[in-house]
Scaffold this active site. Structure first.
Site, PDB file in Angstrom:
ATOM      1  N   HIS A  78      71.839  20.523  48.600  1.00  0.00           N
ATOM      2  CA  HIS A  78      72.597  20.325  47.364  1.00  0.00           C
ATOM      3  C   HIS A  78      73.581  19.184  47.538  1.00  0.00           C
ATOM      4  CE1 HIS A  78      74.382  21.222  43.508  1.00  0.00           C
ATOM      5  NE2 HIS A  78      75.578  21.185  44.077  1.00  0.00           N
ATOM      6  N   SER A  79      73.574  18.237  46.603  1.00  0.00           N
ATOM      7  CA  SER A  79      74.489  17.096  46.600  1.00  0.00           C
ATOM      8  C   SER A  79      74.348  16.325  47.923  1.00  0.00           C
ATOM      9  CB  SER A  79      75.920  17.570  46.338  1.00  0.00           C
ATOM     10  OG  SER A  79      76.747  16.497  45.962  1.00  0.00           O
ATOM     11  N   MET A  80      75.398  16.203  48.719  1.00  0.00           N
ATOM     12  CA  MET A  80      75.252  15.498  49.994  1.00  0.00           C
ATOM     13  C   MET A  80      74.123  16.099  50.821  1.00  0.00           C
ATOM     14  SD  MET A  80      77.914  14.931  53.175  1.00  0.00           S
ATOM     15  CE  MET A  80      77.703  16.580  53.853  1.00  0.00           C
ATOM     16  N   SER A  94      68.871  18.792  45.205  1.00  0.00           N
ATOM     17  CA  SER A  94      69.680  19.231  44.072  1.00  0.00           C
ATOM     18  C   SER A  94      70.908  18.336  43.893  1.00  0.00           C
ATOM     19  CB  SER A  94      70.125  20.682  44.325  1.00  0.00           C
ATOM     20  OG  SER A  94      71.051  21.123  43.371  1.00  0.00           O
TER      21      SER A  94
END
Length: 250
Positions: free
Chosen positions: A90-92, A118
């Site tokens: 997720h993200s990073m 994500s």
């Protein structure tokens, strides 16, 4: 030999057909996924990956660059790739997951049966960066408020923020120092997830991930902002079950 510092397995499932590895957002740790394994089928072993500077690794300095994280994770995962596996970031964590798969390919190691990314723009997507990791403390706090990912009670606690800010700054340094290098698309099915109200990552930047795979590409949008998994955990887990069904049989 597995470097256990990088790996958190709440409930080991030695008979699982598939391993699903989770990577968190900037400032997050393995504890973000502490309950997700409960809703996975017995055929899937949920494994959270712990980065330096958080959780049991709180005394370690967080990395400021992506390469040491990718190398350490690849070293840790290689002994665990004795069965089909998948990655969710997720993200990073999405950026790390993508570069981790590319590093595994360079090592001629097994590749995931599915990659779930994500809330992170496609790596080739041109992006304007405000250099978050160099902001003053006041600017940095305002940025975190806008991102809506840090609970208000944490933002209001000077003690907690003193502990968390160096980790989050370091993670943003990882993101902002990243340079995309073009390679062949991955031979891995790719599912990209986004929040319908995400102010940080536009849908078009998620759609551009399609260029990074020569297998199937799916974009799934969920209600909520950048941190939609907090309110969409069950739909997410259902998506994992569907995506992994060809390998789990359930």
């Amino acid at each position: 030999m597995i470097d256990s510092r990088w790996l958190v397995r709440p409930v080991p499932r030695p008979g699982a057909r598939v391993r699903l590895f989770f990577l968190p957002f900037a400032g997050g740790g393995a504890s973000v996924f502490r309950t997700w394994h409960r809703d996975l089928p017995e055929s899937v072993e949920g494994c959270a990956l712990e980065l330096p500077g958080r959780g049991a690794r709180i005394r370690e300095l967080p990395s400021l660059r992506l390469e040491p994280l990718v190398q350490g994770l690849a070293d840790t995962l290689e002994p665990l790739l004795d069965r089909p596996f998948a990655l969710f970031g997720h993200s990073m964590g999405g950026l790390i997951s993508f570069e981790l798969v590319r590093e595994l390919r360079r090592r001629h190691a097994p590749l995931p049966c599915h990659l779930f990314i994500s809330a992170f723009a496609a790596p080739q997507h041109s992006r304007w960066s405000p250099q978050v990791h160099l902001m003053s403390n006041e600017e940095f706090l305002q940025f975190l408020v806008r991102l809506e990912g840090t609970p208000p009670e944490v933002l209001a606690s000077p003690g907690l923020m003193d502990m968390l800010m160096p980790i989050i700054r370091a993670d943003w340094a990882v993101i902002e120092s990243y340079t995309y290098r073009r390679e062949a698309p991955l031979p891995v099915p790719l599912t990209v997830l986004g929040g319908e109200d995400d102010k940080a990552v536009a849908r078009v930047a998620l759609e551009e991930w399609a260029e990074q795979t020569r297998e199937s590409f799916t974009l799934e949008m969920f209600p909520g902002g950048h941190f939609f998994p907090r309110t969409s955990a069950e739909p997410l887990l259902q998506l994992f079950r569907r995506g992994l069904r060809p390998w789990t049989g359930s």
